[in-house]
Design a protein around this motif. Structure first.
Motif, PDB file in Angstrom:
ATOM      1  N   ALA A   1       0.867  -1.137  -0.017  1.00  0.00           N
ATOM      2  CA  ALA A   1      -0.026   0.003  -0.100  1.00  0.00           C
ATOM      3  C   ALA A   1       0.884   1.255   0.153  1.00  0.00           C
ATOM      4  O   ALA A   1       2.016   1.275   0.656  1.00  0.00           O
ATOM      5  CB  ALA A   1      -0.800   0.037   1.124  1.00  0.00           C
ATOM      6  N   PRO A   2       0.534   2.183  -0.555  1.00  0.00           N
ATOM      7  CA  PRO A   2       1.200   3.656  -0.772  1.00  0.00           C
ATOM      8  C   PRO A   2       1.479   4.216   0.777  1.00  0.00           C
ATOM      9  O   PRO A   2       2.645   4.834   0.875  1.00  0.00           O
ATOM     10  CB  PRO A   2       0.337   4.435  -1.466  1.00  0.00           C
ATOM     11  N   SER A   3       0.671   3.655   1.760  1.00  0.00           N
ATOM     12  CA  SER A   3       0.897   4.396   2.881  1.00  0.00           C
ATOM     13  C   SER A   3       1.968   3.413   3.598  1.00  0.00           C
ATOM     14  O   SER A   3       2.716   4.565   4.535  1.00  0.00           O
ATOM     15  CB  SER A   3      -0.535   4.146   3.913  1.00  0.00           C
ATOM     16  N   VAL A   4       2.351   2.577   3.464  1.00  0.00           N
ATOM     17  CA  VAL A   4       3.698   1.738   3.731  1.00  0.00           C
ATOM     18  C   VAL A   4       4.597   2.514   3.050  1.00  0.00           C
ATOM     19  O   VAL A   4       5.622   2.826   3.864  1.00  0.00           O
ATOM     20  CB  VAL A   4       3.537   0.440   3.597  1.00  0.00           C
ATOM     21  N   ARG A   5       4.660   2.728   1.920  1.00  0.00           N
ATOM     22  CA  ARG A   5       5.901   3.071   1.050  1.00  0.00           C
ATOM     23  C   ARG A   5       6.201   4.575   1.703  1.00  0.00           C
ATOM     24  O   ARG A   5       7.371   5.120   1.594  1.00  0.00           O
ATOM     25  CB  ARG A   5       5.615   3.127  -0.336  1.00  0.00           C
ATOM     26  N   ARG A   6       5.455   5.164   2.069  1.00  0.00           N
ATOM     27  CA  ARG A   6       5.490   6.765   2.540  1.00  0.00           C
ATOM     28  C   ARG A   6       5.956   6.870   3.667  1.00  0.00           C
ATOM     29  O   ARG A   6       6.680   8.033   4.181  1.00  0.00           O
ATOM     30  CB  ARG A   6       4.215   7.475   2.375  1.00  0.00           C
ATOM     31  N   ARG A   7       6.286   5.938   4.544  1.00  0.00           N
ATOM     32  CA  ARG A   7       6.634   5.943   5.936  1.00  0.00           C
ATOM     33  C   ARG A   7       8.258   6.133   5.924  1.00  0.00           C
ATOM     34  O   ARG A   7       8.958   5.839   4.875  1.00  0.00           O
ATOM     35  CB  ARG A   7       6.476   4.559   6.560  1.00  0.00           C
ATOM     36  N   TYR A   8       8.830   6.910   6.980  1.00  0.00           N
ATOM     37  CA  TYR A   8      10.473   6.984   6.725  1.00  0.00           C
ATOM     38  C   TYR A   8      11.137   6.248   7.855  1.00  0.00           C
ATOM     39  O   TYR A   8      11.969   6.776   8.430  1.00  0.00           O
ATOM     40  CB  TYR A   8      10.490   8.441   7.026  1.00  0.00           C
ATOM     41  N   ASP A   9      10.433   5.102   8.297  1.00  0.00           N
ATOM     42  CA  ASP A   9      11.281   4.240   9.222  1.00  0.00           C
ATOM     43  C   ASP A   9      11.780   3.044   8.645  1.00  0.00           C
ATOM     44  O   ASP A   9      11.628   2.825   7.353  1.00  0.00           O
ATOM     45  CB  ASP A   9      10.231   4.110  10.408  1.00  0.00           C
ATOM     46  N   GLU A  10      12.096   1.895   9.384  1.00  0.00           N
ATOM     47  CA  GLU A  10      12.438   0.621   8.914  1.00  0.00           C
ATOM     48  C   GLU A  10      11.312  -0.089   8.066  1.00  0.00           C
ATOM     49  O   GLU A  10      11.465  -0.691   6.998  1.00  0.00           O
ATOM     50  CB  GLU A  10      13.252  -0.283   9.748  1.00  0.00           C
ATOM     51  N   ILE A  11      10.202   0.148   8.420  1.00  0.00           N
ATOM     52  CA  ILE A  11       8.942  -0.540   7.794  1.00  0.00           C
ATOM     53  C   ILE A  11       8.765   0.171   6.390  1.00  0.00           C
ATOM     54  O   ILE A  11       8.441  -0.725   5.386  1.00  0.00           O
ATOM     55  CB  ILE A  11       7.598  -0.338   8.659  1.00  0.00           C
ATOM     56  N   GLY A  12       8.690   1.453   6.442  1.00  0.00           N
ATOM     57  CA  GLY A  12       8.616   2.152   4.887  1.00  0.00           C
ATOM     58  C   GLY A  12       9.823   1.693   3.962  1.00  0.00           C
ATOM     59  O   GLY A  12       9.588   1.396   2.995  1.00  0.00           O
TER      60      GLY A  12
END
Length: 462
Positions: A206-217
């Motif tokens: 999901a785009p919301s995951v790619r937009r994160r700025y941590d290890e999960i992103g």
């Protein structure tokens, strides 16, 4: 806050701080109401009640009303004044609960004998019975403006388990938000991985995951990159399987035709068909050998067999072998210049790559011309390398197709990469071998005609 570690750490710090603040705040709220009431009951009420009683008897009702109006604006409370029987003495009506307390003459007298004030904390009411100069008794009452703080603070102070429950619920809410912030994108990653495993290779996170700025992103972006690579590899394997089937079908068909004609041929015609059968068998053997080589390279089997060797000597040996083959077709292969350099890798595999490029050049350079090899060191001492250039004098390749000549089974008819006798695997094998050695290969047309294939390889200075 781009690190998941620091995000979790800071979240827990915030939770600890907020829970601590909640505990302290609940204690303050628990003491606030009691402290305020004690201050009012023991300081303000006795003094103000006696003052109002004297003022009523000396200055009259209006003076008391004006005084209490001023006091009411200062204290943000409502004041009421009664006689000892509970009758209002001012021109203002009292709430029913205040009036009811004022009419409780017996209870007020009993409390007054103890020098105390009658209170109703839940309603914010206090009442003080005092005698005036004449001996007549008066009753001063006040009621605080209703607020949420009073009942809450009273409940918290009276029931400590409510305090613990409130703090627990507040901490649980913060922990829930933290847990959801971490687990929700992981669940989405897991769902995307399941979709990939089920064969739906176009699935992305999901785009919301790619937009994160941590290890999960970062994991989400790497997952999408992996999915794209898998999709491209599967598509390439599918195309390769189709190309292999097509390439094998042609020599097999000619072989079957030759066998059928051989069965019907006379003894004088048999040698011709046997020769044709042998030629097609050789083509099949060569094609299968190239496919096996390509498979070994792409699987990484050959990349583990590394040693240090003399690249200059290897290029000269390949040129000598190529020149021997080229002379049978009125062509030649010569080394124009060769700097001394060594490198680490698989020499026999790299020899195969250079031979494929040289043989492709021999096939397409016109008669009475030469294939020219140039080996030069790069000028960057921090990243030593060698540039091997192989040039023919043929017709070249259309500019739009230069990058396609390294694709398996791709041929450019009439061009330098086109070959009616080859399977279109030579340059593809060369490209993968060079890439296996952390190098690069490219092709360009020479300004005065012909094709130039350049291979860049990492080396060490000789």
């Amino acid at each position: 806050m781009q690190s998941l570690f620091f995000k979790i750490f800071l979240w827990f710090c915030v939770i600890v701080v907020l829970v601590g603040v909640s505990i302290e705040t609940s204690s303050i709220l628990a003491n606030y109401y009691e402290t305020r009431w004690q201050g009012v009951l023991h300081t303000i009420m006795p003094m103000e009640a006696e003052k109002c009683a004297r003022m009523y008897e000396t200055s009259g009702k209006q003076a008391v009303q004006n005084y209490l109006d001023d006091l009411q604006r200062q204290k943000s409370v409502r004041f009421y004044f009664f006689d000892e029987d509970g009758n209002p003495l001012l021109d203002r009506s009292a709430p029913e609960v205040v009036q009811k307390m004022a009419l409780n003459k017996e209870g007020l007298n009993r409390i007054a004998q103890q020098n105390l004030s009658a209170v109703n904390p839940r309603q914010g009411i206090a009442m003080r019975l005092v005698p005036g100069p004449s001996g007549r008794k008066y009753n001063l009452a006040f009621q605080q403006s209703p607020t949420l703080i009073m009942p809450v603070s009273e409940a918290v102070g009276t029931h400590p388990y409510y305090r613990l429950l409130g703090i627990g619920l507040f901490g649980a809410l913060l922990c829930f938000l933290l847990t959801r912030n971490i687990t929700k994108p992981i669940v989405r990653l897991r769902s995307a991985a399941s979709e990939i495993a089920a064969g739906r290779l176009k699935t992305r996170v999901a785009p919301s995951v790619r937009r994160r700025y941590d290890e999960i992103g970062a994991l989400g972006r790497d997952f999408d990159l992996m999915a794209e690579q898998i999709e491209a590899l599967v598509a390439a394997q599918r195309d390769l399987l189709g190309d292999v089937s097509h390439e094998l079908r042609s020599p097999l068909a000619r072989l079957i035709v030759a066998l059928g004609l051989l069965r019907q041929a006379s003894p004088e015609e048999a040698p011709e068909y046997l020769s044709r059968i042998g030629q097609e068998a050789d083509r099949l053997d060569k094609l299968i050998g190239q496919l096996l080589t390509l498979t070994r390279i792409e699987s990484g089997v050959e990349s583990t067999q590394r040693e240090k060797f003399d690249l200059t000597n290897l290029v000269q040996e390949v040129a000598a072998d190529g020149d021997f083959e080229a002379r049978a077709h009125a062509r030649e292969v010569r080394v124009v210049s060769a700097d001394a350099c060594t490198m680490s890798g698989a020499p026999e595999i790299l020899r195969s790559a250079i031979e494929n490029v040289v043989r492709n050049a021999i096939r397409h350079t016109p008669a009475e011309t030469a294939v020219e090899l140039t080996l030069k060191q790069t000028d960057d001492p921090k990243k030593p390398g060698a540039l091997l250039r192989v040039r023919d004098h043929g017709s070249g390749v259309p500019e739009r197709l230069l990058s396609d000549i390294f694709v398996p089974f791709h041929r450019v008819e009439g061009g330098a990469a086109g070959n009616s006798q080859g399977a279109g695997l030579g340059l593809a094998i060369a490209e993968r071998i060079v890439r296996m050695h952390n190098g690069s290969i490219r092709a360009r047309n020479a300004p005065d005609g012909g094709l130039i294939v350049e291979m860049e390889l990492p080396t060490s200075w000789a």
